[in-house]
Write an enzyme that holds these catalytic residues in place. Structure first.
Site, PDB file in Angstrom:
ATOM      1  N   GLY A   1       0.832  -1.193   0.000  1.00 48.30           N
ATOM      2  CA  GLY A   1       0.000   0.000   0.000  1.00 48.30           C
ATOM      3  C   GLY A   1       0.869   1.246   0.000  1.00 48.30           C
ATOM      4  O   GLY A   1       2.018   1.230  -0.464  1.00 48.30           O
TER       5      GLY A   1
ATOM      6  N   ILE B   1       2.396   2.894   2.427  1.00 48.88           N
ATOM      7  CA  ILE B   1       3.637   2.818   3.194  1.00 48.88           C
ATOM      8  C   ILE B   1       4.640   1.915   2.490  1.00 48.88           C
ATOM      9  O   ILE B   1       5.822   2.263   2.348  1.00 48.88           O
ATOM     10  CB  ILE B   1       3.367   2.318   4.622  1.00 48.88           C
TER      11      ILE B   1
ATOM     12  N   GLU C   1       0.977  -1.841  23.789  1.00 48.18           N
ATOM     13  CA  GLU C   1       1.617  -0.532  23.866  1.00 48.18           C
ATOM     14  C   GLU C   1       1.067   0.290  25.032  1.00 48.18           C
ATOM     15  O   GLU C   1      -0.144   0.309  25.242  1.00 48.18           O
ATOM     16  CB  GLU C   1       1.430   0.220  22.542  1.00 48.18           C
TER      17      GLU C   1
ATOM     18  N   HIS D   1       6.026   3.889  18.608  1.00 47.30           N
ATOM     19  CA  HIS D   1       4.922   4.086  17.656  1.00 47.30           C
ATOM     20  C   HIS D   1       4.855   5.544  17.196  1.00 47.30           C
ATOM     21  O   HIS D   1       3.812   6.208  17.281  1.00 47.30           O
ATOM     22  CB  HIS D   1       3.594   3.662  18.276  1.00 47.30           C
ATOM     23  N   ILE D   2       5.969   6.029  16.671  1.00 44.34           N
ATOM     24  CA  ILE D   2       6.047   7.431  16.233  1.00 44.34           C
ATOM     25  C   ILE D   2       6.241   7.539  14.719  1.00 44.34           C
ATOM     26  O   ILE D   2       6.590   8.606  14.220  1.00 44.34           O
ATOM     27  CB  ILE D   2       7.183   8.176  16.948  1.00 44.34           C
TER      28      ILE D   2
END
Length: 314
Positions: free
Chosen positions: A144, A146, A262, A280-281
């Site tokens: 996709g 990303i 998380e 998760h940044i």
């Protein structure tokens, strides 16, 4: 407008939304709270949105600040006539931001950045020796926005790229300029694709089909001494299989922007291995958040006005 924020992660979302919706009321909805207020828009920020929460808050819209909807009970929302929408990464720069972070993790591992910092502290020059990305075979799982952004950036490093996706090669028009058909395989041939892959980059979404997709068999298919990068979701990779592969040395290292729960426990045994990790940044940049907040605000405004919404999930 009352916006209900579900979960205590991603604090920059609140700042970004206040900038584009200065008159909106932001309400933090904790999982363990007794009283839950009515809201206009419900936002999943790491917490699950189930039928009970929908009934308590009565939102007109469930709007993700990004693309991941795995925490939303979409069947319950559909039953209640509540639209569920997302903000596509390709439209906001989010996919580029995540791809850049994937490259950061990859270079951190290959050039042994933590060891280099130790050499600085110990006044040592000319060590450690690292590895080059150029010439390495990199397989990207997920084609996709990303995945294609990662492939584009890998090409600039002269890596040998391959991709694995759920559909046929012709169903991904963006791939034709990035790699030839013989460098693409459907998901059912993942193990075959990994047979000559030094590096595996996971970019796909978490679904019931992709949960546990990368496990012991897939790691065993890779040549010894390879690397894993995961910027998709933690549960796409089997935790135990990853830990075993790192401990045995079959994997040289892993770069993770996502975890199985998380925030990850700082005492997690995985972090004692050669693991580069961020909280998760991947998409958390000034540029992408500004664009995502603008798209979010547009959809929220449409919902309150009874107008057609953009990017409603199936």
């Amino acid at each position: 407008m009352i916006i209900g924020l579900c979960g205590d992660g991603f604090p920059e979302v609140r700042r970004s939304l206040r900038a584009v919706l200065p008159g909106a009321e932001m309400v933090d909805i904790g999982v363990a709270e007794g009283h839950v207020p009515r809201v206009d828009v419900l936002v999943p920020l790491g917490a699950s949105i189930d039928a009970e929460l929908m009934d308590a808050t009565r939102p007109r819209l469930i709007q993700q600040f990004g693309v991941g909807l795995q925490g939303v009970d979409r069947a319950a929302a559909r039953t209640r006539g509540i639209p569920v929408a997302y903000v596509p990464g390709a439209d906001t720069g989010n996919s580029i931001a995540v791809a850049e972070l994937a490259i950061l993790h990859l270079l951190t591992l290959l050039r042994r950045y933590p060891a280099a910092q130790r050499s600085i502290a110990e006044r040592r020059v000319g060590q450690p020796s690292g590895s080059m990305l150029a010439g390495k075979t990199v397989t990207v799982v997920g084609t996709g926005a990303i995945g294609t952004a990662v492939l584009t950036r890998l090409a600039a490093f002269d890596a040998v790229t391959a991709a694995v996706g759920h559909r046929s090669y012709d169903d991904y028009p963006g791939l034709t300029e990035l790699l030839p058909p013989d460098r693409y395989r459907p998901i059912g041939e993942l193990a075959v694709a990994l047979a000559d892959s030094h590096i595996l980059v996971v970019c796909c979404r978490l679904t019931e089909d992709t949960r546990g997709l990368i496990g012991a068999e897939e790691f065993a298919s890779m040549p010894p001494g390879g690397w894993l990068i995961n910027v998709g979701r933690g549960p796409i990779v089997d935790y135990r299989a990853l830990l075993d592969a790192l401990r045995s040395g079959h994997l040289a290292g892993a770069g993770l922007d996502v975890a199985w729960r998380e925030p990850i426990d700082p005492a997690d045994p995985l972090l004692r291995e050669n693991v580069s990790i961020t909280p998760h940044i991947g998409g958390v940049t000034e540029e992408s958040y500004t664009a995502m907040a603008t798209a979010f605000a547009a959809n929220a405004t449409k919902a309150l006005a009874g107008q057609p919404l953009s990017h409603v999930a199936d």
